[in-house]
Motif scaffolding. Structure first.
Motif, PDB file in Angstrom:
ATOM      1  N   GLU A  94       4.378  -6.010   5.377  1.00 46.52           N
ATOM      2  CA  GLU A  94       3.353  -6.767   6.097  1.00 46.52           C
ATOM      3  C   GLU A  94       4.020  -7.687   7.113  1.00 46.52           C
ATOM      4  N   TYR A 137       8.265   1.845   5.048  1.00 48.21           N
ATOM      5  CA  TYR A 137       7.279   1.439   4.054  1.00 48.21           C
ATOM      6  C   TYR A 137       7.690   1.939   2.668  1.00 48.21           C
ATOM      7  N   LYS A 149      -2.264   4.271  -1.549  1.00 47.98           N
ATOM      8  CA  LYS A 149      -2.021   3.210  -0.565  1.00 47.98           C
ATOM      9  C   LYS A 149      -1.390   3.768   0.706  1.00 47.98           C
ATOM     10  N   ARG A 189      -2.951   3.442   4.480  1.00 44.83           N
ATOM     11  CA  ARG A 189      -2.216   2.827   5.577  1.00 44.83           C
ATOM     12  C   ARG A 189      -1.925   3.809   6.712  1.00 44.83           C
TER      13      ARG A 189
END
Lengths: 603, 361
Positions: free
Chosen positions: B249, B294, B309, B313
């Protein structure tokens, strides 16, 4: 203008390694003003980096010197350099064939060594006049009288007026030049006969094509002539002829009988200019070629693979180029289950192998993996047929083998007598058969053994040197094939056979070797995410095993805001590292581990 | 969406022998100039922050008042997690470092560089204060109303054994800490430790691995849960700021050598305090936030890399080849696959560089 034939002298310098051959050649160049002093770098004839570093001459070179002798006449001296090492007898032989005489350099602190004799006998085979020179007389440990007597006693050469020199300081070196003029005969040969010129060397030049070095025996050759290679039948128009000077090529109008020089003729393919072939003229060919060289076959074989599979073509090109200058090198394509595409290369010996490998890596910038060297074994099958193999991968099913034969050598070791015990231990441990021992002088011996070639090719020479603090010298020649109890060892990583590491060995040595290989692999393969069993087996029977324990720690403990790009770089580096590994099934083996196994030594 | 804010304080009272971080010894003048520079850098920042982290170096060297001044410049959400790293020797004595002032400015989490609960080990690590001082610092923070305290521990310290490790962990748990970071010591090139690594009696690879596994077990016995390779917390006390890094993030870093990740770009200030104070702009560090990055970060977490997830994303799930490679590593106990989620085991964390490389190559 060519000088008259009686003013030409063609000669080589022969010596045992380190006895001062290249240094003497340098002094001769200096004395004849062939090289300006300011251009003198040490050992100017050895122009490959490798040669200078190893202090040996690998390739034959030639140079023309102009010498004004004491009789006031100008002589044309053609110095044809020869390699000293036992592996390169073939090249010595072809250099000597172009000469009428040889300067034999003997180190007055060392006396006669193995290659002194080997090279002297080669020179005598070629009916050369031998001029002995006692070198290094400036050293405190020099024993010129003793050594001169040794040469007289052992070789039978008259040394009463042999020049005693120091090539290093230049002392008495002019006597060598004078001796060359007075003792070595002028070349014979007839300019009016059809051309016969012996190719004794060649180099590839990217602008001129193949440059052929020749000794003209009969006849003449000049630019514009159509030359004919008698062995291959290839024809070329001569572009230029001339002489080799120390630092340049000197074009000439023609080369005549007795002379040494070069020919360029836009020769593009290496195989059209075989060293040892005879050059004649297409318009007036000679009826018979000159006698060829003693054909020397490669004795030691190994697989050479590019570390990066994409370099296969580059490796082939490089080998082709090296073969141009090195007739003894052979190669054929082969494939390995684990190494991919590569070449089975044949070499004269282990030094030759190492030199070729280094040249490929340095001059052609290739990253290589080489497999364990092998000799040629003769396998007699139960059905009566005989199979010759130089690659352990082709070793037949033992059930179908009646018996095997391996090559043996006659080996001579020259050494101070104090090392006799340790040398005999070494030879004994390499399955040597003791044949005899002669005292050359009261404290120097010639030990004669029969040794299997496959015991010599790994590390024999290194072991000999370390056991005798460098004092012993060694020479060998193949004598015959003998029946032998051989087995094939396979290396298994995580249960998979690594074909590139298989090799053939005498059954008595198998257990010790197997244990050593397993240890080496264990020490050189980095720990991986899982435990890896390392096994060495004969057929299905495991005779040595080690375990590479699983890696326990490889972690970046802190990874916060500023560490993310670092971690990304680490990831890229590890990915790159993975690519450099050889994958054997699930096991990844770095090149270094390979090299460590290939370089098994006794230490 | 609110972002994380990292403020780097490059000051240290002394250099620790294992540390290769950029730090300098502060003077009053330098502290003032640096505080002003940070405030200036924050002035026109358009973002809202829901986590703030003062790291170093040693932020406590800046003084509580200056930290408060900096906080005033940033737009920080009311419920933000605000952490300040402290060196026990700076804040153990009465009237030293003012935790109350921090608390009033919203600081609600203190990270203390304990490193070890054994004085001889702390000394070997070049830490000035002893365990008693650390205890005093913890108590002062709590008294000021900050009881979300995290302690750093070091694994693989010279002379460390399973027993001394147990003592260190016990100290952390009984001190009432809510969170522990336990780092395996790495000898970085250029440090005193690196130069003297052969003489220092450092535990070897196997011993370090054993200490790590032992440490995980000891900490989890207290009720804390491991949530990242080196981080443990009671439920609800995981570091929200640090989770931003591992969740890939956005965060803004202020100060020399501080890194940022915003709008898919990574950038950082050069590792030079003068150029920072002269207003030098950050340097581009390339794009960030792709799937590989990631995944690399997610695999550091006990929750691991989740197909769901990933899909949310990126619009695609975890590639099949990664599942295939992961499958092979389950057999040797380095990771698990469970309903579309790949997560490393403790043994896997220990060799996570290799595991992640294997999965992503």
């Amino acid at each position: 203008m060519a000088v008259s034939k009686d003013k030409i002298r063609n000669f080589s310098i022969i010596a045992h390694i380190d006895h001062g051959k290249s240094t003497l050649a340098d002094r001769l160049l200096e004395l004849t003003k062939s090289v300006a002093l300011r251009d003198m770098t040490e050992q100017i004839l050895d122009d490959m980096d490798l040669e200078r570093e190893r202090g040996i001459t690998i390739k034959a070179h030639a140079v023309k010197l102009d010498y004004t002798a004491e009789d006031g006449e100008i002589y044309e001296l053609n110095l044809i350099d020869t390699p000293g090492h036992v592996d390169f007898n073939y090249e010595v032989s072809r250099s000597l064939a172009a000469c009428e005489g040889a300067v034999l350099v003997v180190d007055s602190t060392q006396g006669i060594e193995a290659q002194t004799l080997a090279n002297t006998y080669l020179a005598l085979d070629h009916d050369l006049e031998i001029v002995p020179v006692i070198n290094k007389i400036d050293l405190p440990s020099a024993m010129p009288d003793e050594v001169a007597k040794e040469v007289e006693d052992v070789i039978g050469l008259d040394c009463s007026d042999a020049p005693r020199v120091s090539a290093k300081t230049g002392l008495n070196v002019e006597q060598v030049l004078e001796k060359i003029v007075t003792a070595i005969p002028a070349p014979k040969g007839d300019d009016s006969l059809p051309l016969r010129a012996l190719i004794f060397d060649s180099v590839y030049d990217s602008y001129r094509g193949v440059i052929v070095y020749v000794r003209v025996m009969d006849g003449k050759i000049k630019a514009g002539d159509t030359m004919l290679m008698m062995q291959t039948g290839a024809r070329f128009t001569v572009v230029e002829v001339g002489y080799m000077r120390a630092q340049s090529m000197e074009p000439a109008s023609e080369l005549c009988a007795g002379e040494v020089g070069y020919i360029t003729a836009s020769i593009k393919t290496v195989r059209d200019a075989n060293v040892g072939d005879t050059v004649t003229l297409a318009t007036n060919p000679a009826p018979e070629p000159l006698p060829g060289y003693r054909k020397v076959l490669p004795m030691v074989f190994c697989g050479v693979y590019p570390a990066d599979g994409n370099d296969y073509e580059a490796l082939r090109d490089a080998l082709e180029k090296l073969r141009l200058n090195d007739a003894a090198l052979s190669f054929d394509p082969e494939t390995s289950g684990v190494l991919g595409f590569g070449f089975r290369c044949g070499f004269l010996g282990l030094l030759h192998l190492e030199i070729i490998q280094e040249r490929l890596e340095r001059e052609y910038d290739l990253d290589l993996v080489t497999t364990i060297p092998s000799v040629i074994y003769k396998i007699h099958m139960t059905d009566g047929t005989v199979v010759e193999i130089d690659n352990p991968t082709h070793y037949p099913n033992p059930a179908n083998i009646d018996y095997c034969e391996e090559p043996f050598t006659n080996a001579h070791i020259y050494s101070p007598s104090e090392y006799v015990g340790t040398i005999m231990d070494l030879c004994q441990s390499r399955r040597g058969v003791f044949k005899g021992m002669d005292y050359i002088t009261k404290d120097r011996v010639d030990i004669f053994y029969e040794l299997p070639l496959n015991e010599i090719i790994y590390d024999f020479f290194d072991s000999l040197k370390s056991r005798t603090r460098g004092y012993a010298s060694f020479d060998y020649e193949i004598c015959d094939y003998r029946r032998s109890n051989l087995v094939k060892l396979d290396v298994l990583l995580n249960g998979d056979i690594i074909d590139a590491l298989s090799f053939i060995i005498h059954s008595d040595m198998a257990y010790a070797k197997a244990r050593k290989i397993a240890e080496k692999l264990k020490d050189n393969i980095p720990r991986q995410m899982f435990e890896i069993p390392v096994q060495v087996a004969i057929g299905g029977k495991v005779i040595a095993r080690e375990t590479i324990k699983a890696m326990r720690k490889d972690v970046l403990a802190k990874c916060y805001g500023g560490d993310i790009t670092r971690k990304k770089k680490l990831l890229e580096k590890q990915k790159e590292g993975k690519k450099r590994m050889r994958s054997f099934g699930s096991v990844e083996v770095p090149q270094e581990a390979f090299m460590a196994v290939l370089k098994l030594d006794d230490n | 969406m609110a972002k994380g804010l990292y403020i780097h304080i490059p000051f240290c009272g002394s250099k620790c022998p294992y540390c290769d971080f950029f730090s300098i010894r502060p003077t009053d003048e330098l502290i003032e100039k640096y505080t002003l520079s940070v405030c200036k850098a924050l002035k026109n920042v358009p973002y809202e922050f829901d986590t703030v982290y003062f790291g170093g170096g040693t932020p406590s060297q800046l003084g509580a008042d200056n930290i408060c001044r900096i906080l005033e410049e940033a737009r920080v959400e009311a419920k933000a997690e605000i952490t300040v790293e402290c060196n026990p020797s700076d804040c153990c004595e009465e009237n030293s470092f003012d935790f109350s002032a921090l608390s009033k400015s919203g600081v609600n989490r203190i990270s203390l560089g304990l490193q070890s609960g054994i004085d001889t080990e702390r000394k070997a690590l070049g830490r000035r204060a002893g365990v008693k001082e650390a205890e005093a610092a913890i108590n002062r923070a709590k008294k000021a109303g900050i009881d979300n305290i995290t302690l750093d521990l070091m694994l693989g310290v010279p002379g460390q054994t399973a027993d001394t490790l147990k003592e260190s962990v016990n100290f952390c748990v009984s001190s009432g800490a809510k969170h522990i970071s336990a780092y395996i010591l790495k000898t970085e090139e250029g440090t005193y430790y690196y130069k003297n690594r052969d003489k220092l009696n450092l535990p070897d690879e196997d011993a370090c691995a054993d200490l790590y596994l032992e440490c995980c077990e000891l900490i989890e016995r207290s009720g804390m849960r491991q949530y990242e390779i080196s981080n443990f917390a009671y439920p609800g006390f995981e570091s929200r700021h640090n989770l931003k890094y591992w969740h890939c993030e956005e965060y803004l870093g202020i100060g020399p050598a501080a890194h940022s990740f915003i709008d898919g770009k990574r950038f950082y200030y050069p590792r030079d305090i003068d150029s920072f104070m002269n207003g030098c702009a950050p340097v581009n560090d390339g794009d960030g936030g792709d799937f590989e990055e990631y995944a690399m970060l997610a695999l550091r977490l006990t929750e691991g890399l989740s197909d769901k997830k990933t899909r949310e994303r990126y619009g695609f799930g975890i590639p099949k080849k990664i599942f295939d490679r992961a499958e092979k590593l389950t057999d040797i106990g380095l990771l698990n696959i469970d309903s579309g989620r790949i997560y490393l085991t403790k043994k896997g964390f220990l060799v996570s560089n290799s595991v992640i490389t294997e999965l992503l190559t």
